[in-house]
Design a protein around this motif. Structure first.
Motif, PDB file in Angstrom:
ATOM      1  N   PHE A  18      33.153  13.496 -10.850  1.00 41.65           N
ATOM      2  CA  PHE A  18      34.150  14.178 -11.148  1.00 41.65           C
ATOM      3  C   PHE A  18      35.393  13.452 -11.169  1.00 41.65           C
ATOM      4  O   PHE A  18      35.790  12.964 -10.328  1.00 41.65           O
ATOM      5  CB  PHE A  18      34.244  15.345 -10.213  1.00 41.65           C
ATOM      6  CG  PHE A  18      33.071  16.485 -10.333  1.00 41.65           C
ATOM      7  CD1 PHE A  18      33.048  17.346 -11.155  1.00 41.65           C
ATOM      8  CD2 PHE A  18      32.192  16.400  -9.287  1.00 41.65           C
ATOM      9  CE1 PHE A  18      31.692  18.401 -10.876  1.00 41.65           C
ATOM     10  CE2 PHE A  18      30.823  17.007  -9.399  1.00 41.65           C
ATOM     11  CZ  PHE A  18      30.943  18.037 -10.265  1.00 41.65           C
ATOM     12  N   GLY A  19      35.862  13.453 -12.338  1.00 40.66           N
ATOM     13  CA  GLY A  19      37.005  12.642 -12.670  1.00 40.66           C
ATOM     14  C   GLY A  19      38.485  13.133 -12.203  1.00 40.66           C
ATOM     15  O   GLY A  19      38.685  14.434 -12.126  1.00 40.66           O
ATOM     16  N   ASP A  20      39.429  12.497 -12.125  1.00 33.97           N
ATOM     17  CA  ASP A  20      40.993  12.680 -12.103  1.00 33.97           C
ATOM     18  C   ASP A  20      40.949  13.647 -10.718  1.00 33.97           C
ATOM     19  O   ASP A  20      41.558  14.707 -10.610  1.00 33.97           O
ATOM     20  CB  ASP A  20      41.289  13.573 -13.066  1.00 33.97           C
ATOM     21  CG  ASP A  20      41.879  12.582 -14.228  1.00 33.97           C
ATOM     22  OD1 ASP A  20      41.831  11.499 -14.065  1.00 33.97           O
ATOM     23  OD2 ASP A  20      41.821  13.255 -15.304  1.00 33.97           O
ATOM     24  N   ILE A  21      40.395  13.313  -9.674  1.00 38.16           N
ATOM     25  CA  ILE A  21      40.043  14.140  -8.638  1.00 38.16           C
ATOM     26  C   ILE A  21      41.322  14.281  -7.719  1.00 38.16           C
ATOM     27  O   ILE A  21      41.591  15.267  -6.959  1.00 38.16           O
ATOM     28  CB  ILE A  21      39.050  13.342  -7.439  1.00 38.16           C
ATOM     29  CG1 ILE A  21      38.725  14.543  -6.297  1.00 38.16           C
ATOM     30  CG2 ILE A  21      39.646  12.035  -6.827  1.00 38.16           C
ATOM     31  CD1 ILE A  21      37.911  15.604  -6.895  1.00 38.16           C
ATOM     32  N   ALA A  74      33.308  11.746  -7.044  1.00 39.24           N
ATOM     33  CA  ALA A  74      34.428  11.822  -7.646  1.00 39.24           C
ATOM     34  C   ALA A  74      35.079  10.512  -8.039  1.00 39.24           C
ATOM     35  O   ALA A  74      34.672   9.287  -7.568  1.00 39.24           O
ATOM     36  CB  ALA A  74      35.394  12.798  -7.003  1.00 39.24           C
ATOM     37  N   THR A  75      36.063  10.383  -8.899  1.00 38.35           N
ATOM     38  CA  THR A  75      36.808   9.075  -9.284  1.00 38.35           C
ATOM     39  C   THR A  75      38.239   9.549  -9.529  1.00 38.35           C
ATOM     40  O   THR A  75      38.653  10.556  -9.988  1.00 38.35           O
ATOM     41  CB  THR A  75      36.089   8.296 -10.361  1.00 38.35           C
ATOM     42  OG1 THR A  75      36.417   7.025 -10.489  1.00 38.35           O
ATOM     43  CG2 THR A  75      36.007   9.222 -11.619  1.00 38.35           C
ATOM     44  N   TRP A 100      39.251   4.230  -8.497  1.00 39.42           N
ATOM     45  CA  TRP A 100      38.972   4.348  -7.149  1.00 39.42           C
ATOM     46  C   TRP A 100      37.732   5.490  -7.235  1.00 39.42           C
ATOM     47  O   TRP A 100      37.869   6.548  -7.881  1.00 39.42           O
ATOM     48  CB  TRP A 100      40.078   5.146  -6.412  1.00 39.42           C
ATOM     49  CG  TRP A 100      41.091   4.049  -6.003  1.00 39.42           C
ATOM     50  CD1 TRP A 100      42.077   3.628  -6.856  1.00 39.42           C
ATOM     51  CD2 TRP A 100      41.435   3.307  -4.841  1.00 39.42           C
ATOM     52  NE1 TRP A 100      42.886   2.796  -6.275  1.00 39.42           N
ATOM     53  CE2 TRP A 100      42.383   2.621  -5.061  1.00 39.42           C
ATOM     54  CE3 TRP A 100      40.767   3.404  -3.696  1.00 39.42           C
ATOM     55  CZ2 TRP A 100      42.992   1.589  -4.194  1.00 39.42           C
ATOM     56  CZ3 TRP A 100      41.325   2.589  -2.774  1.00 39.42           C
ATOM     57  CH2 TRP A 100      42.503   1.655  -2.904  1.00 39.42           C
ATOM     58  N   ASP A 101      36.546   5.118  -6.488  1.00 42.20           N
ATOM     59  CA  ASP A 101      35.378   6.053  -6.047  1.00 42.20           C
ATOM     60  C   ASP A 101      35.624   6.910  -5.069  1.00 42.20           C
ATOM     61  O   ASP A 101      35.901   6.294  -3.888  1.00 42.20           O
ATOM     62  CB  ASP A 101      34.287   5.240  -6.232  1.00 42.20           C
ATOM     63  CG  ASP A 101      33.932   4.738  -7.615  1.00 42.20           C
ATOM     64  OD1 ASP A 101      34.461   5.256  -8.485  1.00 42.20           O
ATOM     65  OD2 ASP A 101      33.352   3.517  -7.815  1.00 42.20           O
ATOM     66  N   ARG A 109      36.809   0.401  -7.066  1.00 44.95           N
ATOM     67  CA  ARG A 109      35.642   0.002  -7.674  1.00 44.95           C
ATOM     68  C   ARG A 109      35.685  -1.510  -7.928  1.00 44.95           C
ATOM     69  O   ARG A 109      36.748  -2.062  -8.315  1.00 44.95           O
ATOM     70  CB  ARG A 109      35.475   0.789  -9.029  1.00 44.95           C
ATOM     71  CG  ARG A 109      34.165   0.607  -9.653  1.00 44.95           C
ATOM     72  CD  ARG A 109      34.060   1.316 -10.892  1.00 44.95           C
ATOM     73  NE  ARG A 109      33.974   2.663 -10.685  1.00 44.95           N
ATOM     74  CZ  ARG A 109      33.896   3.763 -11.437  1.00 44.95           C
ATOM     75  NH1 ARG A 109      33.888   3.446 -12.853  1.00 44.95           N
ATOM     76  NH2 ARG A 109      34.358   5.006 -11.381  1.00 44.95           N
ATOM     77  N   ASN A 110      34.675  -2.245  -7.630  1.00 48.38           N
ATOM     78  CA  ASN A 110      34.661  -3.834  -7.712  1.00 48.38           C
ATOM     79  C   ASN A 110      34.580  -3.889  -9.385  1.00 48.38           C
ATOM     80  O   ASN A 110      33.769  -3.323  -9.849  1.00 48.38           O
ATOM     81  CB  ASN A 110      33.555  -4.407  -7.042  1.00 48.38           C
ATOM     82  CG  ASN A 110      33.841  -4.099  -5.453  1.00 48.38           C
ATOM     83  OD1 ASN A 110      35.072  -4.188  -5.087  1.00 48.38           O
ATOM     84  ND2 ASN A 110      32.803  -4.128  -4.669  1.00 48.38           N
TER      85      ASN A 110
END
Length: 553
Positions: free
Chosen positions: A483-486, A509-510, A518-519, A552-553
């Motif tokens: 889920f984006g823009d958490i 989420a991310t 960022w995860d 996130r790498n």
């Protein structure tokens, strides 16, 4: 682990309020000492002439907002009283304002728009100079006051909060066989005199004597330094100007209180059933509690020991303080919601910016009033997505727990000789954050209507909570997606609620910010507890959900 979904017996909002009152008020009966604390996260939806959108029907009369006039007399006043430290800016500011001169009354937005059109560089002026200009141009309308009518509130949650606060004051006053009296502090506002009418009306009625307490930063300094004759200059130091002209009644109250002295102020506070701390700026709110050396003023203990302490927004954050098993409890004072994700994250004792452009997370190490020492309090919490911010502060300073109060929601705590009990009232819930390491924490959510018990200095969902398993088909699991823009629009709260409602034991989420992803992962373990209370939309009680985040790498 089993993630069964549960539901309390459904309660209407009114029944919920009566239930909370019935549960909590007996703890105060017959006690030599008891205190009720009602800490609201801010964002109440009160029907007033300043916010008619919260009214069931139009209000008649009342002040909608301050008005300003750039006419000949106002310009002369501005020129005559100009602060010496801003002489270098006087010519350009006066030139721009003279070009705007008219007899028309303007709102602040209209005034600033015209001013910035005349002189775009005015937007870069020191805030103190801008305050001086605005205060000096403000129209004096002593007969026109803000009008509040809480009987016409559209919002049930706000009405419940106000009703509970009034009920708590009535019970406390009854213990002392006197009418309930609440003293209103408005010093969290940059202009405490302008805010006085609104907040004094907020808790009036139902036999309650609601009084504005003119304990402003200027009065605190004047009393401590024996300088009642310099109140005007002390107001200027507090960045309020020309207030005697605009709010003569309030300034006269402040002057009279100063003349009576500190002992009279303390007795006045001690005679009150309750004190109320308004929303605004935590640094301003704290300025009447401690002096510039950090020493408590003589009246601070009297404020801390009232039978009922009421607060909203910054006034609630101000309550953090004192000591617990982890040491001094600090008071959070600021910070960007994304500062906790910054690679160079810093937690500072003073507000400021990080190299990334985020506002650094800041705090007051010695805390505020200290009426709440079970952890750090934060406000407007889920709506402003402050979970990562609070986690970063706690992890950096060693405190083990913090509580975030959602908007239009209250954490209610009653302390007595029998012990302590808490509940949540209002629109949404209260979040508990417990750091695990730099990039993970346990997240708990206590929705409106639940009861909490104090265990090892932490508030937890009451173990004896009665719940009934929902019958019927299992809920649909969350989709396997990130889920984006958490960290926007309360999405973290929404995703945690969705996990509970769908029996999901994992969600992903991310968040994308400053060129980096960022995860986030949300998961439960054997210590996680999920209950569907079904009382309001944000109905799930959550205890100990694990939230992890990493770049996130």
């Amino acid at each position: 682990m089993s993630y069964s979904v549960f539901r309390f017996c459904s309660l209407t909002p009114h029944a919920l309020l009566l239930s909370a009152s019935a549960l909590l008020m007996p703890l105060m009966s017959g006690q030599a000492w008891a205190q009720t604390q009602v800490f609201i996260g801010g964002g109440e939806k009160v029907c007033s002439s300043m916010a008619p959108e919260h009214c069931q029907q139009p209000l008649q009369g009342g002040k909608a907002h301050p008005l300003y006039r750039v006419d000949e007399s106002a310009l002369a006043r501005l020129d005559r009283q100009w602060p010496s430290q801003y002489q270098a800016h006087k010519h350009n500011v006066m030139k721009a304002l003279k070009a705007m001169a008219s007899d028309q009354a303007l709102t602040q937005e209209q005034l600033l728009t015209l001013w910035y059109e005349q002189a775009p560089q005015a937007q870069l002026l020191d805030s103190a100079l801008s305050y001086y200009v605005l205060d000096t141009l403000e129209l004096a309308e002593p007969s026109l006051k803000v009008h509040i009518d809480t009987d016409l509130n559209k919002d049930e949650a706000t009405s419940e909060l106000l009703a509970f606060m009034k009920s708590a004051m009535g019970v406390a006053a009854g213990q002392e066989a006197q009418p309930p009296r609440v003293l209103i502090l408005t010093n969290a506002s940059r202009d405490p005199y302008a805010a006085a009418d609104y907040y004094q009306q907020l808790l009036a009625g139902d036999g309650i004597d609601s009084q504005w307490l003119p304990l402003t930063p200027a009065l605190a300094k004047a009393l401590s330094q024996g300088q009642c004759d310099k109140l005007t200059q002390l107001r200027h130091q507090a960045l309020t100007f020309d207030r005697a002209r605009v709010y003569p009644e309030r300034v006269a109250q402040e002057q009279a209180m100063c003349a009576q002295g500190s002992e009279a102020l303390i007795k006045h506070i001690e005679a009150a059933s309750a004190v109320y701390f308004n929303d605004g700026d935590t640094a301003l709110a704290r300025a009447v509690l401690v002096d510039e050396q950090g020493e408590a003023y003589p009246w601070t203990q009297a404020l801390r020991s009232r039978p009922v302490i009421l607060a909203s927004g910054a006034g609630s954050a101000l309550q953090s303080g004192g000591r617990n098993s982890k040491g001094q409890v600090m008071m959070i004072t600021g910070g960007d919601a994304f500062a906790g994700l910054a690679e160079e994250v810093e937690v500072r004792t003073q507000a400021g910016s990080l190299p990334s452009g985020f506002a650094a997370i800041s705090y007051q190490p010695k805390g505020g009033l200290g009426s709440f020492n079970n952890g750090v309090l934060d406000t407007q919490f889920s709506e402003q997505n402050r979970s990562v911010r609070l986690h970063s502060l706690l992890y950096a300073t060693g405190q083990q727990v913090g509580y975030g109060i959602d908007a239009n929601t209250a954490l209610v705590v009653i302390k007595s000789e029998q012990g302590s009990v808490a509940t949540v009232l209002g629109e949404a819930g209260v979040v508990k954050i417990q750091p695990m390491d730099k990039h993970s924490f346990r997240y708990s959510y206590y929705p409106s209507g639940v009861r909490m018990t104090l265990d090892e200095q932490q508030w937890r969902l009451a173990a004896e909570t009665q719940a009934i398993e929902v019958k019927g088909p299992s809920a649909q699991a969350l989709p396997q997606m990130r889920f984006g823009d958490i960290l926007y629009d309360g999405k973290l709260r929404s995703l945690a609620q969705a996990m509970c409602l769908s029996n999901s034991n994992m969600a992903l989420a991310t968040q994308y910010t400053r060129g980096h992803y960022w995860d986030f992962s949300l998961r439960g373990d054997e210590h996680t507890r999920l209950l569907n209370t079904a009382i309001r939309d944000k109905a799930c009680a959550i205890e100990g959900l694990i939230i992890e985040f990493a770049p996130r790498n």
